[in-house]
Design a protein around this motif. Structure first.
Motif, short mmCIF file in Angstrom:
data_model
loop_
_atom_site.label_atom_id
_atom_site.label_comp_id
_atom_site.label_asym_id
_atom_site.label_seq_id
_atom_site.Cartn_x
_atom_site.Cartn_y
_atom_site.Cartn_z
N MET A 1 1.84 0.57 -1.50
CA MET A 1 1.98 -0.22 -2.73
C MET A 1 1.79 -1.72 -2.51
SD MET A 1 5.23 -0.10 -5.29
CE MET A 1 5.24 1.66 -5.58
N PHE A 2 2.51 -2.26 -1.55
CA PHE A 2 2.36 -3.68 -1.18
C PHE A 2 2.00 -3.73 0.31
CE2 PHE A 2 4.83 -4.04 -4.99
CZ PHE A 2 4.61 -5.31 -5.52
N SER A 3 1.12 -4.64 0.66
CA SER A 3 0.71 -4.69 2.07
C SER A 3 1.89 -4.99 2.99
CB SER A 3 -0.41 -5.71 2.29
OG SER A 3 0.04 -7.01 1.98
N ASP A 4 2.89 -5.68 2.44
CA ASP A 4 4.10 -5.97 3.22
C ASP A 4 4.73 -4.67 3.75
OD1 ASP A 4 4.68 -8.98 1.88
OD2 ASP A 4 3.71 -7.51 0.59
N PHE A 5 4.57 -3.58 2.98
CA PHE A 5 5.17 -2.30 3.38
C PHE A 5 4.41 -1.64 4.54
CE2 PHE A 5 6.39 -1.57 -1.39
CZ PHE A 5 7.09 -2.77 -1.39
N LEU A 6 3.28 -2.19 4.89
CA LEU A 6 2.57 -1.66 6.06
C LEU A 6 3.49 -1.71 7.29
CD1 LEU A 6 -0.94 -3.33 5.63
CD2 LEU A 6 -0.36 -0.93 5.18
N ALA A 7 4.42 -2.66 7.26
CA ALA A 7 5.32 -2.81 8.41
C ALA A 7 6.17 -1.56 8.62
CB ALA A 7 6.22 -4.04 8.22
N VAL A 8 6.51 -0.84 7.56
CA VAL A 8 7.36 0.34 7.74
C VAL A 8 6.57 1.56 8.21
CG1 VAL A 8 9.12 -0.43 6.10
CG2 VAL A 8 7.31 1.11 5.33
N CYS A 9 5.26 1.48 8.18
CA CYS A 9 4.46 2.61 8.69
C CYS A 9 3.46 2.12 9.73
CB CYS A 9 3.75 3.34 7.55
SG CYS A 9 2.91 2.27 6.39
N TRP A 10 3.80 1.01 10.36
CA TRP A 10 2.85 0.40 11.30
C TRP A 10 2.59 1.27 12.51
CZ3 TRP A 10 -0.75 -2.53 10.07
CH2 TRP A 10 -1.42 -3.35 10.98
N ASP A 11 3.56 2.09 12.90
CA ASP A 11 3.32 3.02 14.02
C ASP A 11 2.16 3.95 13.69
OD1 ASP A 11 3.56 4.71 16.31
OD2 ASP A 11 4.71 6.11 15.08
N ILE A 12 2.19 4.51 12.47
CA ILE A 12 1.15 5.45 12.09
C ILE A 12 -0.22 4.74 12.08
CG2 ILE A 12 0.40 7.14 10.37
CD1 ILE A 12 3.11 7.85 11.53
N ILE A 13 -0.23 3.50 11.63
CA ILE A 13 -1.50 2.77 11.56
C ILE A 13 -1.95 2.31 12.95
CG2 ILE A 13 -2.68 0.74 10.61
CD1 ILE A 13 -0.75 0.88 8.24
N ALA A 14 -1.10 1.55 13.59
CA ALA A 14 -1.53 0.86 14.82
C ALA A 14 -1.57 1.77 16.04
CB ALA A 14 -0.61 -0.33 15.08
N ASN A 15 -0.62 2.71 16.12
CA ASN A 15 -0.57 3.58 17.29
C ASN A 15 -1.32 4.88 17.10
OD1 ASN A 15 1.00 2.00 19.08
ND2 ASN A 15 2.84 2.53 17.92
N GLN A 16 -1.25 5.42 15.89
CA GLN A 16 -1.81 6.76 15.69
C GLN A 16 -3.23 6.71 15.10
OE1 GLN A 16 0.11 8.65 17.23
NE2 GLN A 16 2.05 7.59 17.12
N ILE A 17 -3.35 6.17 13.89
CA ILE A 17 -4.65 6.19 13.21
C ILE A 17 -5.69 5.41 14.03
CG2 ILE A 17 -5.86 5.23 11.19
CD1 ILE A 17 -3.37 6.07 9.53
N ALA A 18 -5.30 4.26 14.55
CA ALA A 18 -6.27 3.40 15.23
C ALA A 18 -6.70 3.95 16.59
CB ALA A 18 -5.67 1.99 15.41
N LYS A 19 -5.81 4.62 17.29
CA LYS A 19 -6.07 4.92 18.71
C LYS A 19 -6.46 6.37 19.00
CE LYS A 19 -3.15 1.24 20.54
NZ LYS A 19 -2.94 0.52 19.27
N THR A 20 -6.26 7.24 18.03
CA THR A 20 -6.44 8.67 18.31
C THR A 20 -7.89 9.01 18.67
OG1 THR A 20 -4.49 9.37 17.15
CG2 THR A 20 -6.27 10.97 17.27
N ARG A 21 -8.85 8.39 17.99
CA ARG A 21 -10.25 8.68 18.33
C ARG A 21 -10.53 8.32 19.79
NH1 ARG A 21 -15.58 8.31 18.66
NH2 ARG A 21 -16.33 10.00 17.39
N TYR A 22 -10.09 7.15 20.18
CA TYR A 22 -10.35 6.68 21.55
C TYR A 22 -9.62 7.55 22.57
CZ TYR A 22 -10.95 3.34 25.40
OH TYR A 22 -11.30 2.74 26.58
N MET A 23 -8.33 7.77 22.35
CA MET A 23 -7.54 8.53 23.33
C MET A 23 -8.03 9.96 23.47
SD MET A 23 -3.59 7.28 22.95
CE MET A 23 -3.30 8.08 21.39
N SER A 24 -8.59 10.50 22.38
CA SER A 24 -9.05 11.89 22.44
C SER A 24 -10.49 11.97 22.95
CB SER A 24 -8.94 12.55 21.06
OG SER A 24 -9.91 12.01 20.17
N ASP A 25 -11.02 10.86 23.42
CA ASP A 25 -12.39 10.80 23.92
C ASP A 25 -13.38 11.25 22.84
OD1 ASP A 25 -14.30 10.27 25.98
OD2 ASP A 25 -14.52 12.42 26.30
N GLY A 26 -13.09 10.81 21.61
CA GLY A 26 -14.03 11.08 20.52
C GLY A 26 -13.94 12.48 19.93
#
Lengths: 334, 327
Positions: free
Chosen positions: B82-107
């Motif tokens: 709803m508000f970008s400020d709320f990204l902070a409460v789901c930042w793990d899913i964004i920064a650790n999971q969504i962003a890195k899964t392609r790379y960590m899984s070797d594509g």
């Protein structure tokens, strides 16, 4: 063949469970040896002692089903049929590894086998597993998603968000809490408001309270089958709490000294899922030669896979720059 | 075609994506029956039904986790925070999971999803509902970062974002929702990584994003009319991928550059742009890069305080005049 073997599980399935658990045990032991030889770097979280849970689900699940596990996920990955050299090779940082060394011990992934990743931030993967379950519902297909996690996970927010969402949308998912009594170094009972960290929370999400002996492969298999069938038939999620115990510490760095000697001894000697299952197979009059035959077969497989891994080349350093994006590269400006 | 507001273009862009591709669904809080707290998703539930427009509980981690898992199977979710400020409460899913899964899984795994979020100030909502947070996602490898400044860009960039095989954070500016644009055609697609020139000029380059791009354009119009200064205004549109070539071409022409950012000073996106300019265009520069940002403070709420914190058209004009005069 005695009558009691011709029950709902039967001899063939029991031997499958035996072979599966043994594979998980022997590969983890090998991983530990390779650590001691410094052939595996980084960290590792062994599931020694907890094999019946991943093993039973591995036998009960079908091809196409999705599984999600934690950083303690070597066993869960192998249980879906991933190759031993794929797992050991990844731990050793070799090209034959499942992700060619780009993920490591805590991130084993094998999409072809339905292993949708191993997750190293507590709780996150419960919400993500809802997503594959949601996709099955959206596509009107019959895959089931299974998500394994530890007792410590029940105290993080994502656990509660995920259970609520799974229930309100009746997602085809099974949540499996492996309660090994310690979150990391601290007894789960000391930091949790309820006695059974997962099962006692089930009612908050209109789910049944399910507690099972996670070290009894037969009971684990029955529980897995029931929950999987429920999900596959469109009757929504389940939350299972499986009581178990890890034989080693939390991670490579942890000797586990915070646990009373008597407690460890009791679980190792009297409640070891593999030792007890072997005894059970004998009581069912399964030929000891069959049992030992499987043991030698798995031992040989593990040795062969270890050699393949040792001889596999290390990754090319160019791999650093691959696969950030779907185009295969990592460029972010023109 | 009549004038289309930025707000209307959001719902139209989502609707067009959903009409085109049955793999696209939409999930968020209050997005369906309520049509979104900014009324930017009105009509979607009626057209596509509950199976494709999902009203979720206030569970940002569960929303993005579900979107990620679905994307892993090949679906193309659009999720609203709803508000970008709320990204902070789901930042793990964004920064650790969504962003890195392609790379960590070797594509092995692609994550084709769009996270839409209302960003930026101007509404006097205070420090937790007004932040301009594009730079948070810019610093994470594996995330694409989009911030449209007008209705046509909402349409064109949303089309490209939904079709993109990688995760995109799509920052919609709250203060632009009511802005209008005359459009002849709404079936637009704008490639990610292609900046837009909002105003032509050879005296100085102004680089902006979203609301700051529009304020820079306004400033350039006034500078031309009243001060005889011709500024080229570049709307970056996307921070990742970044259109560095357009920036370079302009700096070769002007030799002077100002970035205009809505975020607080430290580690704002302009710092990276400034660094790239130094690296790639040093010999073309007639002076140092100037960064216009909010001061390094949380955003205050009262009219006069907020208005004097976020860079205004007047501030941009003053900074440009100082720069061109060599002050």
């Amino acid at each position: 063949m005695e009558d009691k073997l011709n029950d709902d599980i039967g001899e063939a399935k029991r031997l499958q469970l035996w072979e599966m658990m043994l594979k998980l045990r022997l590969v983890e032991k090998k991983a530990y040896d390779l650590f001691l030889q410094n052939l595996i770097k980084g960290t590792s979280h062994l599931a020694l002692g907890q094999e019946a849970i991943a093993g039973a689900f591995g036998v009960a699940l079908q091809e196409g089903d999705y599984t999600f596990c934690t950083y303690r996920g070597h066993a869960h990955t192998l249980a879906r049929g991933s190759s031993i050299e794929g797992v050991l090779g990844e731990l050793m940082g070799r090209q034959c590894g499942l992700m060619k060394g780009k993920g490591g011990s805590m991130h084993l992934t094998d999409v072809e086998k339905g292993v949708m990743g191993s997750y190293a931030i507590i709780g996150a993967h419960l919400t993500i597993a809802n997503g594959t379950a949601l996709a099955s519902k959206y596509n009107k297909t019959k895959e089931v998603s299974v998500c394994f996690f530890g007792d410590g996970t029940t105290n993080i927010g994502a656990f509660h968000e995920a259970l609520n969402m799974a229930k309100i949308w009746d997602l085809p998912i099974v949540f499996v809490c492996e309660n090994n009594l310690y979150m990391e170094y601290t007894a789960i009972s000391e930091v949790t408001a309820v006695e059974h960290p997962a099962a006692d929370r089930a009612s908050a999400y209109s789910l049944d309270k399910i507690i099972v002996d996670g070290n009894d492969a037969d009971e684990m298999y029955r529980t897995a089958q029931t929950a999987i069938k429920k999900a596959r038939d469109g009757h929504g999620p389940s939350l299972i709490e499986a009581k178990t115990y890890r034989h080693s510490g939390h991670s490579r760095a942890d000797p586990g000294k915070y646990r009373p000697d008597e407690e460890v001894k009791d679980w190792m000697e009297n409640k070891d899922p593999i030792k007890n299952y072997r005894q059970k197979l004998l009581e069912f009059n399964i030929d000891e030669k069959t049992i030992t035959g499987i043991e030698s077969k798995i031992q040989q497989q593990v040795e062969e896979a270890t050699n393949i891994s040792k001889n596999s080349p290390i990754p090319d350093i160019k791999e650093i720059y691959t696969d950030v994006w779907a185009d295969g590269g990592y460029k972010w400006h023109n | 075609m009549a004038q289309l507001t930025y707000r209307e273009s959001v719902s139209l862009a989502i609707a067009q994506a959903m009409r085109r591709d049955p793999k696209v669904f939409f999930i968020g809080e209050d997005v369906g029956a309520a049509g979104g707290v900014f009324k930017a998703t009105v009509g979607l539930l009626d057209e596509f039904g509950k199976e494709r427009v999902m009203d979720a509980p206030i569970s940002e981690q569960a929303i993005l986790g579900a979107a990620m898992g679905a994307a892993m199977t090949g679906l193309r979710p659009i999720a609203e925070i709803m508000f970008s400020d709320f990204l902070a409460v789901c930042w793990d899913i964004i920064a650790n999971q969504i962003a890195k899964t392609r790379y960590m899984s070797d594509g092995q795994i692609n994550i084709p999803l769009v996270i839409r979020t209302a960003n930026g100030g101007g509404s006097k909502f205070g420090a937790q509902h007004s932040q301009s947070l594009e730079n948070w996602s810019m610093m994470i490898p594996g995330l694409k970062v989009v911030a449209p400044s007008c209705s046509s860009d909402v349409l064109g960039l949303m089309d490209a974002s939904v079709k993109d095989p990688d995760p995109v954070i799509f920052y919609e500016h709250k203060s632009l929702y009511a802005s209008k644009e005359q459009l002849e055609n709404t079936n637009l697609s704008i490639p990610l990584g292609q900046a837009n020139i909002l105003h032509e000029g050879a005296d100085i380059t102004i680089i902006g994003l979203a609301l700051m791009a529009q304020r820079s354009k306004k400033a350039a119009q006034i500078l031309k009319e009243k001060h005889n200064i011709n500024a080229k205004v570049i709307d970056l549109r996307t921070l990742v991928p970044l259109d560095l070539q357009t920036i370079k071409r302009s700096i070769i022409e002007t030799g002077l550059v100002i970035t205009v950012e809505e975020n607080p000073r430290l580690c704002g996106w302009g710092a990276e742009i400034s660094s790239l300019i130094t690296e790639h265009c040093f010999s073309n520069l007639k002076g140092p890069v100037t960064r216009v940002t909010t001061p390094h403070v949380p955003l205050p709420s009262a009219d006069i305080l907020e208005d004097n914190t976020i860079p205004s058209v007047d501030l941009i004009i003053n900074e440009v005049i100082k720069k061109v005069k060599g002050e």
